[in-house]
Design a protein around this motif. Structure first.
Motif, mmCIF file in Angstrom:
data_model
loop_
_atom_site.group_PDB
_atom_site.id
_atom_site.type_symbol
_atom_site.label_atom_id
_atom_site.label_comp_id
_atom_site.label_asym_id
_atom_site.label_seq_id
_atom_site.Cartn_x
_atom_site.Cartn_y
_atom_site.Cartn_z
ATOM 1 N N ARG A 176 39.221 3.825 41.577
ATOM 2 C CA ARG A 176 40.425 2.966 41.520
ATOM 3 C C ARG A 176 40.394 2.255 42.789
ATOM 4 O O ARG A 176 40.684 0.970 42.869
ATOM 5 N N ALA A 177 39.954 2.565 44.154
ATOM 6 C CA ALA A 177 40.135 2.110 45.393
ATOM 7 C C ALA A 177 39.057 0.923 45.253
ATOM 8 O O ALA A 177 39.479 0.007 46.007
ATOM 9 N N ARG A 178 37.961 1.149 44.429
ATOM 10 C CA ARG A 178 36.795 -0.060 44.700
ATOM 11 C C ARG A 178 37.386 -1.119 44.061
ATOM 12 O O ARG A 178 36.867 -2.385 44.154
ATOM 13 N N ILE A 179 38.152 -1.243 42.992
ATOM 14 C CA ILE A 179 38.738 -2.404 42.174
ATOM 15 C C ILE A 179 40.096 -2.763 42.471
ATOM 16 O O ILE A 179 40.549 -3.705 42.105
ATOM 17 N N SER A 180 40.737 -2.158 43.683
ATOM 18 C CA SER A 180 41.744 -2.436 43.879
ATOM 19 C C SER A 180 41.744 -3.418 45.334
ATOM 20 O O SER A 180 42.805 -3.751 45.653
ATOM 21 N N SER A 181 40.682 -3.641 45.729
ATOM 22 C CA SER A 181 40.493 -4.507 46.816
ATOM 23 C C SER A 181 41.476 -4.298 48.215
ATOM 24 O O SER A 181 42.436 -4.997 48.576
ATOM 25 N N PRO A 182 41.377 -3.020 48.786
ATOM 26 C CA PRO A 182 42.184 -2.864 49.974
ATOM 27 C C PRO A 182 41.728 -3.708 51.271
ATOM 28 O O PRO A 182 40.691 -4.533 51.132
ATOM 29 N N ILE A 183 42.476 -3.580 52.064
ATOM 30 C CA ILE A 183 42.136 -4.482 53.220
ATOM 31 C C ILE A 183 40.925 -4.116 53.864
ATOM 32 O O ILE A 183 40.369 -2.983 53.758
ATOM 33 N N PRO A 184 40.024 -5.056 54.295
ATOM 34 C CA PRO A 184 38.745 -4.510 54.868
ATOM 35 C C PRO A 184 38.595 -3.504 55.999
ATOM 36 O O PRO A 184 37.798 -2.986 55.839
ATOM 37 N N GLN A 185 39.791 -3.487 56.724
ATOM 38 C CA GLN A 185 39.513 -2.325 57.684
ATOM 39 C C GLN A 185 39.682 -0.793 57.079
ATOM 40 O O GLN A 185 39.434 0.073 57.840
ATOM 41 N N ALA A 186 40.213 -0.929 55.884
ATOM 42 C CA ALA A 186 40.568 0.434 55.451
ATOM 43 C C ALA A 186 39.321 0.873 54.304
ATOM 44 O O ALA A 186 39.329 1.958 53.511
ATOM 45 N N LYS A 187 38.567 -0.255 53.931
ATOM 46 C CA LYS A 187 37.258 -0.103 52.859
ATOM 47 C C LYS A 187 36.489 1.196 53.497
ATOM 48 O O LYS A 187 36.221 1.113 54.193
ATOM 49 N N GLY A 188 35.936 1.997 52.467
ATOM 50 C CA GLY A 188 34.897 3.058 52.868
ATOM 51 C C GLY A 188 35.525 4.225 53.318
ATOM 52 O O GLY A 188 36.586 4.658 52.577
ATOM 53 N N THR A 189 35.061 4.686 54.448
ATOM 54 C CA THR A 189 35.479 5.973 54.846
ATOM 55 C C THR A 189 37.060 6.103 55.116
ATOM 56 O O THR A 189 37.574 7.222 54.886
ATOM 57 N N PRO A 190 37.707 4.985 55.821
ATOM 58 C CA PRO A 190 39.174 5.261 56.107
ATOM 59 C C PRO A 190 40.008 5.431 54.827
ATOM 60 O O PRO A 190 40.918 6.639 54.804
ATOM 61 N N ILE A 191 39.976 4.742 53.718
ATOM 62 C CA ILE A 191 40.502 4.839 52.611
ATOM 63 C C ILE A 191 40.416 6.247 51.966
ATOM 64 O O ILE A 191 41.190 6.846 51.373
ATOM 65 N N LEU A 192 38.988 6.670 52.038
ATOM 66 C CA LEU A 192 38.541 8.004 51.647
ATOM 67 C C LEU A 192 39.388 9.119 52.093
ATOM 68 O O LEU A 192 39.946 10.128 51.227
ATOM 69 N N PHE A 193 39.632 9.167 53.287
ATOM 70 C CA PHE A 193 40.337 10.412 53.976
ATOM 71 C C PHE A 193 41.810 10.062 53.681
ATOM 72 O O PHE A 193 42.062 10.987 53.638
ATOM 73 N N VAL A 194 42.196 8.785 53.790
ATOM 74 C CA VAL A 194 43.628 8.680 53.314
ATOM 75 C C VAL A 194 43.938 9.249 51.924
ATOM 76 O O VAL A 194 44.903 10.065 51.793
#
Length: 213
Positions: A176-194
Motif C-alpha cells: 500500500r505504501a508503494r502506491i501511496s507516494s509518501p514524502i521522499p524522506q519517508a520512502k523505504g526503510t523509514p516508512i517501513l519501521f513506522v
C-alpha cells in the motif's frame, strides 16, 4: 505425562500465542526474516507458511524428545538406578536446532521441486529459518511452562499463525505504501519501521483480553 486439557483451554492458548504473545509484534523475535521477506505478498505468504509448518512439526517433535529422553527423570523407564535422576536438559538447545535444520532442509527440497521460481527468491531466507529466534523461543517458552503435548501443539500452531499473520500484514502495508507516494524522506526503510511500530501498537490492544484460561 497424562493430557487432560480441555478444548476450551487449547483455543485460548492458541489465541494467546497468536495475538497477545505475537512473536513479531509483541516480542519482536524473528523480525529480521519478516523485514526481508515482506516486500511482496507472495513471498510473505510462502515464508509465513514455512514458519508455521516448522513451528508445528519440528517443535512438536522436540517436545516428544525432550519429555521422553532429555528432561530430568525422563529416562526412568531404563532399568538403571542412575537413569531415574539423569538430567540431559543441557543438550535440548542442540536437539532443537538440529530438528529445525532438518525440517528447513526438507522444506527447501520440496519447494525446489514444486515451485523453483519461488524457491530462487526465498530460498536464502528459508535456510535462515533454521536459526530463527522466534521458532526457537516458541519451543523453549512452551517447554518452560510444562505444557502437555496438546497444549504444546496448540501453542506452536498459534505462534506460527501469529508470525504468518504479522508478516502478511506488513507485506500488505508495504504494498500500500508503494502506491501511496509518501514524502521522499519517508520512502523505504523509514516508512517501513513506522508501519511496523504502528502495527505493533495496534496489537497491544489485545493485552486487555483475558486469555489465561
Amino acid at each position: 505425562m497424562q493430557d487432560t486439557t480441555s478444548s476450551h483451554s487449547l483455543i485460548l492458548l492458541f489465541f494467546r500465542a497468536a495475538l497477545l504473545n505475537n512473536y513479531i509484534l509483541a516480542k519482536f523475535l524473528g523480525v529480521c526474516t519478516c523485514l526481508a521477506c515482506s516486500d511482496s505478498l507472495k513471498k510473505a505468504n510462502a515464508v509465513g507458511f514455512s514458519v508455521f509448518l516448522i513451528m508445528t512439526v519440528s517443535n512438536s517433535l522436540n517436545w516428544v524428545i525432550y519429555n521422553n529422553f532429555i528432561r530430568k527423570g525422563a529416562l526412568s523407564w531404563i532399568p538403571i538406578e542412575e537413569a531415574k535422576t539423569m538430567d540431559m536438559s543441557y543438550i535440548n538447545f542442540l536437539v532443537l536446532i538440529s530438528l529445525t535444520c532438518g525440517s528447513v532442509q526438507v522444506l527447501v527440497i520440496l519447494l525446489e521441486a514444486i515451485a523453483p521460481r519461488l524457491s530462487s527468491s526465498i530460498g536464502v531466507y528459508m535456510r535462515l529459518l533454521a536459526v530463527n529466534c522466534a521458532i526457537l523461543a516458541a519451543c523453549t517458552n512452551s517447554l518452560e511452562e510444562n505444557h502437555t503435548i496438546s497444549e504444546h501443539l496448540s501453542y506452536q500452531m498459534g505462534a506460527g499463525c501469529g508470525w504468518w499473520l504479522a508478516v502478511l500484514l506488513l507485506a500488505g502495508l508495504r504494498q500500500r505504501a508503494r502506491i501511496s507516494s509518501p514524502i521522499p524522506q519517508a520512502k523505504g526503510t523509514p516508512i517501513l519501521f513506522v508501519m511496523m511500530g504502528l502495527t505493533s501498537m495496534s496489537f497491544a490492544a489485545f493485552s486487555g483480553l483475558d486469555l489465561s484460561s
